[in-house]
Write a protein that holds these residues in place. Sequence first.
Motif, PDB file in Angstrom:
ATOM      1  N   ASP A   1       4.535   9.544   1.558  1.00  0.00           N
ATOM      2  CA  ASP A   1       5.147   8.703   0.532  1.00  0.00           C
ATOM      3  C   ASP A   1       4.427   7.361   0.380  1.00  0.00           C
ATOM      4  OD1 ASP A   1       5.853   7.405   2.832  1.00  0.00           O
ATOM      5  OD2 ASP A   1       8.003   7.368   2.447  1.00  0.00           O
ATOM      6  N   CYS A   2       3.243   7.234   1.000  1.00  0.00           N
ATOM      7  CA  CYS A   2       2.455   6.017   0.874  1.00  0.00           C
ATOM      8  C   CYS A   2       0.980   6.397   0.840  1.00  0.00           C
ATOM      9  CB  CYS A   2       2.732   5.055   2.022  1.00  0.00           C
ATOM     10  SG  CYS A   2       2.239   5.701   3.638  1.00  0.00           S
ATOM     11  N   LEU A   3       0.150   5.437   0.467  1.00  0.00           N
ATOM     12  CA  LEU A   3      -1.293   5.671   0.460  1.00  0.00           C
ATOM     13  C   LEU A   3      -2.036   4.365   0.708  1.00  0.00           C
ATOM     14  CD1 LEU A   3      -1.396   4.521  -2.555  1.00  0.00           C
ATOM     15  CD2 LEU A   3      -1.594   6.888  -3.273  1.00  0.00           C
ATOM     16  N   ALA A   4      -3.314   4.488   1.000  1.00  0.00           N
ATOM     17  CA  ALA A   4      -4.167   3.321   1.228  1.00  0.00           C
ATOM     18  C   ALA A   4      -4.759   2.872  -0.101  1.00  0.00           C
ATOM     19  CB  ALA A   4      -5.283   3.667   2.210  1.00  0.00           C
ATOM     20  N   VAL A   5      -4.713   1.577  -0.349  1.00  0.00           N
ATOM     21  CA  VAL A   5      -5.208   1.017  -1.604  1.00  0.00           C
ATOM     22  C   VAL A   5      -6.305   0.000  -1.285  1.00  0.00           C
ATOM     23  CG1 VAL A   5      -4.640  -0.249  -3.707  1.00  0.00           C
ATOM     24  CG2 VAL A   5      -2.978   1.339  -2.712  1.00  0.00           C
ATOM     25  N   VAL A   6      -7.477   0.196  -1.909  1.00  0.00           N
ATOM     26  CA  VAL A   6      -8.593  -0.736  -1.757  1.00  0.00           C
ATOM     27  C   VAL A   6      -8.831  -1.401  -3.103  1.00  0.00           C
ATOM     28  CG1 VAL A   6     -11.016  -1.034  -1.119  1.00  0.00           C
ATOM     29  CG2 VAL A   6      -9.634   0.729   0.014  1.00  0.00           C
ATOM     30  N   SER A   7      -8.639  -2.716  -3.151  1.00  0.00           N
ATOM     31  CA  SER A   7      -8.860  -3.488  -4.377  1.00  0.00           C
ATOM     32  C   SER A   7     -10.185  -4.242  -4.244  1.00  0.00           C
ATOM     33  CB  SER A   7      -7.719  -4.476  -4.617  1.00  0.00           C
ATOM     34  OG  SER A   7      -6.491  -3.793  -4.749  1.00  0.00           O
TER      35      SER A   7
END
Length: 241
Positions: A201-207
């Motif tokens: 229900d979550c993920l890794a985010v790279v901005s």
Amino acid sequence: MPAKKYSTIYKDLKRKIEKGVYKPQSCLPTEYAMVEKYGCSRNTIRRAVKELSEIGYVQSIHGKGVVVIYRPVGWSDFSIGVIESLKEAAARNKKEYHTRVLVFAEFVVDERLHERLGFDVGEEVYYLQRVRYFDNTPVILDNNWFLKSVVPGLTEKIAADSVYAYMENVLGESIVTAKRVMTVEKATEIDCKYLDLGDYDCLAVVSSHTFNAKGIMFEFTESRHRPDRFVFSTMATRRKS
């Protein structure tokens, strides 16, 4: 120092290290040999080697030469310290790769986008939403904004291949620096639809904010990674206090 010459040498050495032409703990050819091979100055070779050192591919050892210290990690290994396209990452990890373009649009930056992305109000940008596949498995949902004045002529076909290759090989642009932030976020309905998250229900985010040789921020990207396929690596060095 011609930027194109330096870039060609750097990429050639990097590719040969990744393919095992220059194996771990072996030495690169001598500086003199590389000057002869590439037909360039010593400074050009030194810059290429310095860049390889900074990304953890080689280390200069006094009395021995330039030693290869690169070690391949997992197939999903993306480097924090290197700017590379997903197409390049797939090739480095010997994986099949393709991109599905979900959205290709153009916008004029308003106050809301200015606050979120950092582009100036009134600037024209391309917006891309793309699903990235490695070996036919969806692993990343990318939201990209590109500054139209720096990346003119962008098309959906180019977006499905490699925007960076288009910039460097067609437009002659230099992609120099990226500032990145990594977070963990709750998965959205769109994430679940396109990334096959299963029970996650979550993920890794790279901005990322990415800049060219003139210091212009031409790209803002939000890459949303499946947690089970997310591995980033970097090369750390210790500085004396």
